[in-house]
Design a protein around this motif. Structure first.
Motif, PDB file in Angstrom:
ATOM      1  N   ARG A 159       0.837  -1.183   0.000  1.00 59.39           N
ATOM      2  CA  ARG A 159       0.000   0.000   0.000  1.00 59.39           C
ATOM      3  C   ARG A 159       0.877   1.241   0.000  1.00 59.39           C
ATOM      4  NH1 ARG A 159      -1.287  -2.041   5.219  1.00 59.39           N
ATOM      5  NH2 ARG A 159      -1.754  -3.916   4.026  1.00 59.39           N
ATOM      6  N   GLU A 160       0.322   2.383  -0.394  1.00 63.32           N
ATOM      7  CA  GLU A 160       1.077   3.622  -0.525  1.00 63.32           C
ATOM      8  C   GLU A 160       1.649   4.071   0.821  1.00 63.32           C
ATOM      9  OE1 GLU A 160      -1.952   6.042  -2.164  1.00 63.32           O
ATOM     10  OE2 GLU A 160      -3.309   5.619  -0.508  1.00 63.32           O
TER      11      GLU A 160
ATOM     12  N   ALA B 109      -0.813   8.507   2.152  1.00 63.16           N
ATOM     13  CA  ALA B 109      -2.201   8.256   1.773  1.00 63.16           C
ATOM     14  C   ALA B 109      -2.714   9.282   0.769  1.00 63.16           C
ATOM     15  CB  ALA B 109      -3.095   8.263   3.011  1.00 63.16           C
TER      16      ALA B 109
ATOM     17  N   HIS C 147      -8.677   7.273  -2.686  1.00 62.24           N
ATOM     18  CA  HIS C 147      -8.949   6.159  -3.588  1.00 62.24           C
ATOM     19  C   HIS C 147      -9.912   6.627  -4.673  1.00 62.24           C
ATOM     20  CE1 HIS C 147      -9.734   1.917  -4.708  1.00 62.24           C
ATOM     21  NE2 HIS C 147     -10.919   2.385  -5.015  1.00 62.24           N
TER      22      HIS C 147
ATOM     23  N   LYS D 171      -3.433   2.569  -9.122  1.00 60.81           N
ATOM     24  CA  LYS D 171      -2.250   2.868  -8.321  1.00 60.81           C
ATOM     25  C   LYS D 171      -1.256   1.710  -8.414  1.00 60.81           C
ATOM     26  CE  LYS D 171      -4.592   5.516  -4.679  1.00 60.81           C
ATOM     27  NZ  LYS D 171      -4.847   5.569  -3.232  1.00 60.81           N
TER      28      LYS D 171
ATOM     29  N   ARG E  87       0.546  -1.380  -7.044  1.00 55.79           N
ATOM     30  CA  ARG E  87       0.023  -2.366  -6.097  1.00 55.79           C
ATOM     31  C   ARG E  87       0.774  -3.674  -6.279  1.00 55.79           C
ATOM     32  NH1 ARG E  87      -3.728  -5.694  -8.957  1.00 55.79           N
ATOM     33  NH2 ARG E  87      -4.189  -4.871 -11.041  1.00 55.79           N
TER      34      ARG E  87
ATOM     35  N   SER F 270      -9.575  -4.229   3.658  1.00 56.66           N
ATOM     36  CA  SER F 270     -10.340  -3.117   3.104  1.00 56.66           C
ATOM     37  C   SER F 270     -11.398  -2.644   4.086  1.00 56.66           C
ATOM     38  CB  SER F 270     -11.011  -3.515   1.785  1.00 56.66           C
ATOM     39  OG  SER F 270     -12.012  -4.495   1.996  1.00 56.66           O
TER      40      SER F 270
ATOM     41  N   ARG G  45     -11.084   2.272   1.271  1.00 56.79           N
ATOM     42  CA  ARG G  45      -9.639   2.055   1.278  1.00 56.79           C
ATOM     43  C   ARG G  45      -9.424   0.558   1.124  1.00 56.79           C
ATOM     44  NH1 ARG G  45      -7.278   6.580   0.188  1.00 56.79           N
ATOM     45  NH2 ARG G  45      -5.334   5.688   0.929  1.00 56.79           N
TER      46      ARG G  45
ATOM     47  N   THR H   6      -6.348  -2.271   0.222  1.00 55.16           N
ATOM     48  CA  THR H   6      -4.922  -2.491  -0.016  1.00 55.16           C
ATOM     49  C   THR H   6      -4.679  -3.276  -1.300  1.00 55.16           C
ATOM     50  OG1 THR H   6      -4.860  -4.535   1.306  1.00 55.16           O
ATOM     51  CG2 THR H   6      -4.440  -2.451   2.462  1.00 55.16           C
TER      52      THR H   6
ATOM     53  N   ASP I 261      -4.249   1.111  -1.897  1.00 57.60           N
ATOM     54  CA  ASP I 261      -4.575   2.086  -0.862  1.00 57.60           C
ATOM     55  C   ASP I 261      -3.912   1.725   0.454  1.00 57.60           C
ATOM     56  OD1 ASP I 261      -6.315   3.394  -2.599  1.00 57.60           O
ATOM     57  OD2 ASP I 261      -8.060   2.265  -1.920  1.00 57.60           O
TER      58      ASP I 261
END
Length: 318
Positions: free
Chosen positions: A34-35, A38, A41, A52, A54, A218, A277, A279, A283
């Protein structure tokens, strides 16, 4: 090079990990990247929205064989992408990292990078970290990044992704769960002295999910029947219903007790929306927690720009 504003900054160093006392057999763990910083999303609608970066980090023990594998997609093509070890459970800017291995670009896809290391009766050999067993990596973090200054002492690393290293389990699915809870109208004791509800027909729900087999965590919040013409935000308490400070937090709504997660993405009606959110989509989770289960038992609220509460509910747990 990835802009610093979108990445976490860390420092590189070498590290040695002592051998384990007991090694697990036929066990595995999967975590999603994940980033490190933050960002909202973007829910894909009609094929729109750019994905993004991932991916996953997988640790496996198949009898005497130990496997360490990383798969990352949607990276900006660049030189120097590597896999770095953070000795802390959760990545933070300024952490000192150690290089485990470099990533190999998959030419057929362009922006996909992978690595897979294998060994027998021991962990795979890493570049600057000595590990005797994959279990030694548990409760640390993996970062994907590239050096900003190649070859320098205490090189600064531009980390754009991180993932927690989960415990290797014979059955990773044992930590999986799916839970839902309703968002309802606020009732006494109320927050900030609010004695009325702005939208009597407002309704909503919280969905929390965690998968031990895919590493996904999530949280999704959906709301409807709000008042039109307002901007709504999602707020969460930093304490839980199990925390002795929780009652005072709810009654007084202290600034140190609450955190704004993001604005609610409005739906086409303008009277509802969502917050998500995930992952699996790259996210980070709220407050950069490791897993969805870490969010359980916190109060979540939908508020407008005047700080009025429309909906609230406790995040469910496993």
């Amino acid at each position: 090079m990835i802009p610093t504003a979108l990445a976490g900054i860390a420092v590189a160093a070498a590290m040695t990990i002592l051998p384990p006392t007991v090694g697990a057999q036929n066990a595995s763990s999967v975590s999603t990247f994940r980033e490190t910083v933050a960002t909202p999303h973007i829910k894909v609608i009609d094929g729109g929205g750019a994905p993004k970066p991932r991916g996953t980090v997988t640790l496996q023990k198949q009898g005497a064989k130990q496997i360490f594998a990383v798969d990352v997609r949607n990276l900006i093509p660049s030189t120097g992408w590597g896999v770095w070890l953070d000795p802390n459970p959760t990545f933070q800017q300024g952490d000192v990292l150690s290089l485990l291995c470099q990533l190999d670009r998959v030419v057929s896809t362009g922006n996909t990078y992978r690595t897979k290391l294998e060994a027998w009766n021991t962990a795979p050999q890493f570049l600057t970290v000595s590990v005797s067993d994959l279990n030694d990596l548990t409760n640390q973090a993996i970062c994907i990044g590239a050096p900003l200054v190649a070859g320098a002492t205490n090189t600064t690393i531009d980390c754009i992704l991180w993932a927690p290293i989960s415990e290797l389990l014979p059955d990773p699915n044992q930590v999986s769960f799916k839970k839902r809870a309703k968002l309802t109208l606020p009732v006494p004791p109320v927050i900030t002295g609010q004695l009325w509800t702005p939208a009597l027909k407002a309704r909503g729900k919280i969905s929390l999910q965690q998968s031990g087999t895919t590493g996904q965590s999530s949280i999704q919040v959906d709301a409807k029947n709000l008042l039109g013409g307002h901007t709504y935000s999602v707020w969460m308490t930093l304490t839980t219903v199990l925390d002795p400070e929780y009652p005072a937090c709810i009654t007084n709504s202290a600034a140190s007790c609450l955190v704004k997660l993001d604005e609610l993405t409005p739906d086409v009606s303008g009277k509802g929306g969502w917050y998500i959110r995930d992952t699996a989509a790259g996210d980070s989770l709220p407050e950069q927690v490791r897993y969805a289960s870490d969010l359980a038992n916190r109060l979540l609220m939908i508020k407008d720009e005047a700080d009025l509460i429309y909906l609230q509910g406790v995040i469910p747990g496993p």
